[in-house]
Write a protein that holds these residues in place. Structure first.
Motif, mmCIF file in Angstrom:
data_model
loop_
_atom_site.group_PDB
_atom_site.id
_atom_site.type_symbol
_atom_site.label_atom_id
_atom_site.label_comp_id
_atom_site.label_asym_id
_atom_site.label_seq_id
_atom_site.Cartn_x
_atom_site.Cartn_y
_atom_site.Cartn_z
ATOM 1 N N SER A 1 31.154 -44.090 -2.299
ATOM 2 C CA SER A 1 32.572 -44.432 -2.222
ATOM 3 C C SER A 1 33.476 -43.198 -2.321
ATOM 4 N N SER B 1 26.306 -37.994 -3.622
ATOM 5 C CA SER B 1 26.190 -38.560 -4.962
ATOM 6 C C SER B 1 26.849 -39.915 -5.129
ATOM 7 N N ASP B 2 27.826 -40.250 -4.262
ATOM 8 C CA ASP B 2 28.557 -41.504 -4.433
ATOM 9 C C ASP B 2 29.043 -41.989 -3.073
ATOM 10 N N TYR C 1 37.487 -47.890 -3.412
ATOM 11 C CA TYR C 1 36.848 -48.992 -4.127
ATOM 12 C C TYR C 1 37.506 -50.290 -3.680
#
Length: 153
Positions: free
Chosen positions: A11, A8-9, A27
């Motif tokens: 990072s 889903s991400d 990040y």
């Protein structure tokens, strides 16, 4: 170290081994690490420090415009400072608050009212407001209405 990137991400990374669980959010040059135990956290930080120079700033208090407050039973995420900065940037810091920031029954159109003088500023403000909806879902409708006119503010 055994972390796996989430679907889903890109990072966000997860680590699971037995009853140990860790989440690492990366990040640019900032990292948030949360673990299922203090000992796992200490091990992870020690290992990360062997890979690259870093400092442990202890409990998370502010990250990407989101402030974090803790109690024994929950964490509160707030973007109050970020929201105030948006209001100042838009020249609206003295405006009165409204329970519902838009008339949900009105129909906006591209022909209504004058064009916004600075389209770049309009788009930047719209993007800033979209980010604010992370902790303020109550403004999502009005932000969506603002974003409908990004092509021609």
């Amino acid at each position: 170290m055994g972390f796996v990137i989430t679907k889903s991400d890109s990072s966000l990374f997860t680590y699971r081994q037995g009853s140990d669980t860790a989440y690492l959010l990366l990040y640019v040059d900032d990292i948030i690490l949360t673990t299922s135990s203090d000992s796992l956290c200490e091990r992870m930080i020690t290992q990360l420090k062997t890979e690259f120079p870093m400092s442990d700033l202890e409990p998370l208090s502010y990250f990407l415009g989101i402030s974090v407050s803790r109690t024994p039973s929950y964490m509160l995420l707030s973007q109050q400072k970020y929201a105030q900065e948006i209001l100042e940037w838009a020249g609206m810091s003295n405006c009165k608050p409204a329970a519902t920031p838009v008339d949900t029954k009105s129909k906006l159109s591209a022909d209504y009212g004058p064009q916004f003088q600075d389209p770049t500023k309009y788009r930047s403000l719209a993007g800033a407001l979209q980010y604010l909806t992370f902790t303020r879902p109550d403004i999502a409708y009005v932000v969506h209405q603002v974003c409908l006119f990004m092509h021609d503010p």
